[in-house]
Motif scaffolding. Structure first.
Motif, mmCIF file in Angstrom:
data_model
loop_
_atom_site.group_PDB
_atom_site.id
_atom_site.type_symbol
_atom_site.label_atom_id
_atom_site.label_comp_id
_atom_site.label_asym_id
_atom_site.label_seq_id
_atom_site.Cartn_x
_atom_site.Cartn_y
_atom_site.Cartn_z
ATOM 1 N N TRP A 163 36.445 24.909 -22.579
ATOM 2 C CA TRP A 163 35.903 24.995 -21.211
ATOM 3 C C TRP A 163 35.295 23.678 -20.751
ATOM 4 O O TRP A 163 35.565 23.216 -19.636
ATOM 5 C CB TRP A 163 34.842 26.099 -21.143
ATOM 6 C CG TRP A 163 34.258 26.237 -19.774
ATOM 7 C CD1 TRP A 163 34.792 26.925 -18.715
ATOM 8 C CD2 TRP A 163 33.033 25.659 -19.306
ATOM 9 N NE1 TRP A 163 33.973 26.811 -17.611
ATOM 10 C CE2 TRP A 163 32.884 26.039 -17.942
ATOM 11 C CE3 TRP A 163 32.056 24.860 -19.892
ATOM 12 C CZ2 TRP A 163 31.798 25.643 -17.172
ATOM 13 C CZ3 TRP A 163 30.967 24.460 -19.124
ATOM 14 C CH2 TRP A 163 30.837 24.852 -17.782
ATOM 15 N N ILE A 164 34.475 23.048 -21.590
ATOM 16 C CA ILE A 164 33.810 21.818 -21.165
ATOM 17 C C ILE A 164 34.831 20.704 -20.963
ATOM 18 O O ILE A 164 34.694 19.858 -20.069
ATOM 19 C CB ILE A 164 32.700 21.391 -22.151
ATOM 20 C CG1 ILE A 164 31.788 20.335 -21.518
ATOM 21 C CG2 ILE A 164 33.269 20.899 -23.461
ATOM 22 C CD1 ILE A 164 30.985 20.824 -20.351
ATOM 23 N N GLN A 187 36.294 21.207 -17.520
ATOM 24 C CA GLN A 187 35.380 20.782 -16.459
ATOM 25 C C GLN A 187 35.412 19.264 -16.300
ATOM 26 O O GLN A 187 35.463 18.737 -15.184
ATOM 27 C CB GLN A 187 33.956 21.244 -16.776
ATOM 28 C CG GLN A 187 33.785 22.751 -16.858
ATOM 29 C CD GLN A 187 34.076 23.432 -15.529
ATOM 30 O OE1 GLN A 187 35.167 23.967 -15.310
ATOM 31 N NE2 GLN A 187 33.117 23.399 -14.630
ATOM 32 N N PHE A 188 35.352 18.572 -17.419
ATOM 33 C CA PHE A 188 35.363 17.112 -17.392
ATOM 34 C C PHE A 188 36.697 16.601 -16.844
ATOM 35 O O PHE A 188 36.733 15.658 -16.039
ATOM 36 C CB PHE A 188 35.118 16.574 -18.800
ATOM 37 C CG PHE A 188 34.927 15.085 -18.861
ATOM 38 C CD1 PHE A 188 33.699 14.514 -18.615
ATOM 39 C CD2 PHE A 188 35.994 14.265 -19.182
ATOM 40 C CE1 PHE A 188 33.525 13.139 -18.671
ATOM 41 C CE2 PHE A 188 35.834 12.888 -19.246
ATOM 42 C CZ PHE A 188 34.596 12.329 -18.982
ATOM 43 N N ALA A 194 35.020 16.628 -26.748
ATOM 44 C CA ALA A 194 34.640 17.891 -26.120
ATOM 45 C C ALA A 194 34.759 19.066 -27.086
ATOM 46 O O ALA A 194 34.897 20.213 -26.659
ATOM 47 C CB ALA A 194 35.518 18.139 -24.889
ATOM 48 N N GLU A 202 30.122 14.751 -25.779
ATOM 49 C CA GLU A 202 29.397 15.837 -25.115
ATOM 50 C C GLU A 202 28.122 16.163 -25.883
ATOM 51 O O GLU A 202 28.074 16.075 -27.117
ATOM 52 C CB GLU A 202 30.310 17.071 -25.023
ATOM 53 C CG GLU A 202 29.677 18.285 -24.373
ATOM 54 C CD GLU A 202 29.129 18.004 -22.985
ATOM 55 O OE1 GLU A 202 28.112 18.618 -22.624
ATOM 56 O OE2 GLU A 202 29.715 17.167 -22.257
ATOM 57 N N ASP A 210 21.886 23.956 -27.519
ATOM 58 C CA ASP A 210 22.722 24.227 -26.351
ATOM 59 C C ASP A 210 21.968 24.108 -25.040
ATOM 60 O O ASP A 210 22.468 23.526 -24.082
ATOM 61 C CB ASP A 210 23.340 25.624 -26.455
ATOM 62 C CG ASP A 210 24.819 25.559 -26.771
ATOM 63 O OD1 ASP A 210 25.599 25.332 -25.835
ATOM 64 O OD2 ASP A 210 25.188 25.698 -27.948
ATOM 65 N N TYR A 254 30.367 15.656 -13.431
ATOM 66 C CA TYR A 254 30.709 14.911 -14.639
ATOM 67 C C TYR A 254 31.304 13.545 -14.303
ATOM 68 O O TYR A 254 31.313 12.634 -15.141
ATOM 69 C CB TYR A 254 31.691 15.701 -15.503
ATOM 70 C CG TYR A 254 31.129 16.992 -16.026
ATOM 71 C CD1 TYR A 254 30.287 17.011 -17.140
ATOM 72 C CD2 TYR A 254 31.410 18.203 -15.398
ATOM 73 C CE1 TYR A 254 29.758 18.194 -17.614
ATOM 74 C CE2 TYR A 254 30.877 19.391 -15.868
ATOM 75 C CZ TYR A 254 30.050 19.386 -16.967
ATOM 76 O OH TYR A 254 29.517 20.559 -17.421
#
Length: 333
Positions: free
Chosen positions: A19-20, A23-24, A78, A101, A183, A286
């Protein structure tokens, strides 16, 4: 490293397709000095799918294959944070610059090794603490520098959310580095470090360790020189306000949802209405950290002055201290 030949752009590779990473990848479209060059995954199918969806030129079915790509200038790591140390180390050993990250690693000892390797090889390395570059937070720092709220005395910040009960899920699994501190808590802790520009002299903390053995919520009180302090909170099983407030002798600054919000409010003593800053960005946010990393590389820098490696290391060591107060150790420790 000079970036793409004859241009002012750098070629990015992304390690991981979760997921991250997505997004990036979406936000790289908004980074003016970035080229989407490659993605690496643990399977070719996942890499191909990600590259097709987000517009990357090449895809690799293993991380090592991607690291052998001679055209890549920088890798965005990531992957889940228990794997950050080995993944970043592999990037550095392959001669690649790295944006990792958050949290950078699982503890300070791991990060020390990465910092030492990056410096020995004169490679750029930066923690992906994207909040440092968001326009509302940049504006808040400017208001402080201008003396608009006087001398900063107190910072309050929290980040918490309530996840469902999934004992095998990453956030509740101690073997996957679950828990609120790494987190969620890294955000308010890093925020306080940014505002005060130093590390605390004293640390008091408490945590609720849940059934699975991870910290489900915590509170931290930090004291700094000249009697300044920070009250910080994090949670993964409790919804919090997720805002930050910076109190000074002449007023205060409020940042609603400071992790990703688009507004900042300046309250000056004696003024009836606050001054409002609104960020008109179209990106997620980001892109700002990506542009900073690219800019540093193009300028030949090996660290970002906005979040230098020594500060990232001190933040990680502070979280080690906090965990030690709870008697919480990860299995590999």
């Amino acid at each position: 490293m000079t970036g793409v030949a004859g241009t002012d752009k750098v070629k990015w590779g992304i390690m991981g397709t979760g997921w991250i990473a997505s997004q990036f990848a979406k936000d790289l479209n908004h980074a003016g000095n970035a080229v989407k060059a490659a993605v690496g995954s643990r399977t070719q199918e996942s890499a191909d799918s990600f590259a097709a969806e987000y517009g990357f030129e090449r895809s690799y079915g293993t991380y090592q294959e991607m690291l052998q790509d001679p055209e890549l200038d920088i890798i965005y790591v990531a992957t889940p944070h228990p794997f950050h140390k080995e993944n970043v180390l592999a990037c550095l050993e392959a001669g690649k610059a790295v944006l990792c990250e958050k949290p950078f690693t699982m503890n300070g000892r791991q990060l020390e090794q990465l910092v030492e390797t990056a410096r020995e090889n004169k490679l750029f390395l930066m923690e992906g603490m994207w909040t440092r570059f968001l326009p509302p937070i940049v504006q808040a720092k400017q208001w402080i520098a201008e003396g608009r709220i006087g001398d900063v005395r107190l910072v309050k910040a929290d980040f918490g959310f309530r996840i469902g009960w999934e004992p095998e899920g990453r956030l509740l699994n101690p073997e996957l580095g679950g828990g609120a501190l790494l987190d969620a808590g890294v955000y308010p802790i890093s925020f306080a470090s940014m505002i005060f520009g130093e590390q605390p002299q004293h640390v008091w903390s408490t945590a609720n360790i849940g059934e699975t053995g991870v910290d489900e919520q915590f509170s931290v009180l930090l004291s700094y020189s000249e009697g300044r302090s920070a009250s910080l909170h994090g949670a993964i099983r409790l919804n919090l306000s997720n805002e930050a407030v910076i109190y000074g002798t002449e007023g205060y600054i409020r940042l609603p949802f400071f992790l990703a919000g688009k507004e900042a409010y300046l309250h000056v003593n004696g003024q009836d209405e606050p001054e409002k800053f609104t960020d008109e960005r179209t990106s997620i946010g980001y892109a700002f950290e990506a542009e900073e990393a690219g800019r540093c590389i193009l300028e030949g820098k090996t660290e970002s002055p906005t979040i230098p490696l020594d500060e990232s290391l001190e933040i990680m060591k502070l979280m080690d201290t906090i965990r030690a107060q709870w008697g919480l150790r990860y299995k590999f420790e």
